[in-house]
Design a protein around this motif. Sequence first.
Motif, short mmCIF file in Angstrom:
data_model
loop_
_atom_site.label_atom_id
_atom_site.label_comp_id
_atom_site.label_asym_id
_atom_site.label_seq_id
_atom_site.Cartn_x
_atom_site.Cartn_y
_atom_site.Cartn_z
N SER A 1 -5.27 4.79 -7.81
CA SER A 1 -5.26 3.32 -7.73
C SER A 1 -5.80 2.85 -6.38
CB SER A 1 -3.86 2.77 -8.00
OG SER A 1 -2.93 3.26 -7.07
N GLY A 2 -5.61 3.63 -5.33
CA GLY A 2 -6.18 3.28 -4.04
C GLY A 2 -7.69 3.29 -4.08
N ARG A 3 -8.26 4.26 -4.75
CA ARG A 3 -9.72 4.33 -4.90
C ARG A 3 -10.23 3.13 -5.68
NH1 ARG A 3 -14.54 5.99 -3.50
NH2 ARG A 3 -15.85 6.80 -5.12
N LYS A 4 -9.51 2.74 -6.73
CA LYS A 4 -9.91 1.56 -7.52
C LYS A 4 -9.87 0.30 -6.67
CE LYS A 4 -8.65 3.41 -12.01
NZ LYS A 4 -7.76 3.33 -13.16
N ARG A 5 -8.85 0.19 -5.80
CA ARG A 5 -8.76 -0.98 -4.91
C ARG A 5 -9.96 -1.02 -3.97
NH1 ARG A 5 -3.45 -3.40 -3.67
NH2 ARG A 5 -4.31 -3.75 -1.60
N LEU A 6 -10.33 0.13 -3.41
CA LEU A 6 -11.48 0.19 -2.51
C LEU A 6 -12.77 -0.17 -3.24
CD1 LEU A 6 -10.75 3.40 -0.42
CD2 LEU A 6 -10.80 1.04 0.40
N GLN A 7 -12.94 0.36 -4.44
CA GLN A 7 -14.15 0.05 -5.21
C GLN A 7 -14.23 -1.43 -5.52
OE1 GLN A 7 -13.51 2.89 -8.38
NE2 GLN A 7 -15.10 4.24 -7.57
N SER A 8 -13.11 -2.03 -5.86
CA SER A 8 -13.07 -3.46 -6.14
C SER A 8 -13.46 -4.27 -4.91
CB SER A 8 -11.67 -3.86 -6.63
OG SER A 8 -11.56 -5.23 -6.78
N GLY A 9 -12.95 -3.87 -3.76
CA GLY A 9 -13.30 -4.54 -2.52
C GLY A 9 -14.78 -4.40 -2.19
N HIS A 10 -15.33 -3.21 -2.42
CA HIS A 10 -16.76 -2.99 -2.16
C HIS A 10 -17.61 -3.85 -3.09
CE1 HIS A 10 -15.94 1.24 -0.32
NE2 HIS A 10 -15.68 0.27 0.51
N GLU A 11 -17.21 -3.94 -4.34
CA GLU A 11 -17.96 -4.78 -5.29
C GLU A 11 -17.99 -6.23 -4.82
OE1 GLU A 11 -16.39 -4.29 -9.23
OE2 GLU A 11 -16.76 -2.14 -9.22
N LEU B 1 0.81 -1.22 0.00
CA LEU B 1 0.00 0.00 0.00
C LEU B 1 0.84 1.27 0.00
CD1 LEU B 1 -2.90 -0.99 2.43
CD2 LEU B 1 -2.93 -0.89 -0.08
N LYS B 2 2.10 1.18 0.37
CA LYS B 2 2.98 2.35 0.32
C LYS B 2 3.17 2.85 -1.10
CE LYS B 2 5.70 1.33 4.45
NZ LYS B 2 7.05 1.04 4.97
N GLN B 3 3.01 1.96 -2.07
CA GLN B 3 3.22 2.30 -3.48
C GLN B 3 1.94 2.79 -4.16
OE1 GLN B 3 6.37 2.10 -4.36
NE2 GLN B 3 6.90 1.10 -2.44
N VAL B 4 0.82 2.81 -3.45
CA VAL B 4 -0.48 3.10 -4.04
C VAL B 4 -0.74 4.61 -4.01
CG1 VAL B 4 -2.96 2.73 -3.81
CG2 VAL B 4 -1.38 0.85 -3.40
N ASP B 5 -1.09 5.16 -5.18
CA ASP B 5 -1.48 6.57 -5.22
C ASP B 5 -2.99 6.68 -5.02
OD1 ASP B 5 -2.73 5.90 -7.62
OD2 ASP B 5 -1.19 6.82 -8.88
N ALA B 6 -3.50 7.90 -5.00
CA ALA B 6 -4.91 8.13 -4.69
C ALA B 6 -5.85 7.45 -5.69
CB ALA B 6 -5.20 9.62 -4.63
#
Length: 74
Positions: free
Chosen positions: A46-56, A39-44
């Motif tokens: 790509s971080g949002r995309k990760r959260l959306q994927s988790g929510h889905e 997660l240290k390498q994640v920008d805003a």
Amino acid sequence: MREELRDFFITAKNQTEIKVIVLTGEGKAFSAGGDLQALKQVDAVSGRKRLQSGHELINTMLNLEKPIMLLLAV
């Protein structure tokens, strides 16, 4: 893996021969959470995309009208 699990649950939803879903894992850290170092390498964005994927994935699991069991080997 989130996308693969979501796709599986979507497919399983309409398969009448599937009555229950059993998730199992192997290794010492199954279902331990996210890789905090990664997660240290994640920008805003790509971080949002990760959260959306988790929510889905979570919403798909919540809307699945079949029991989901998690088996952990101790």
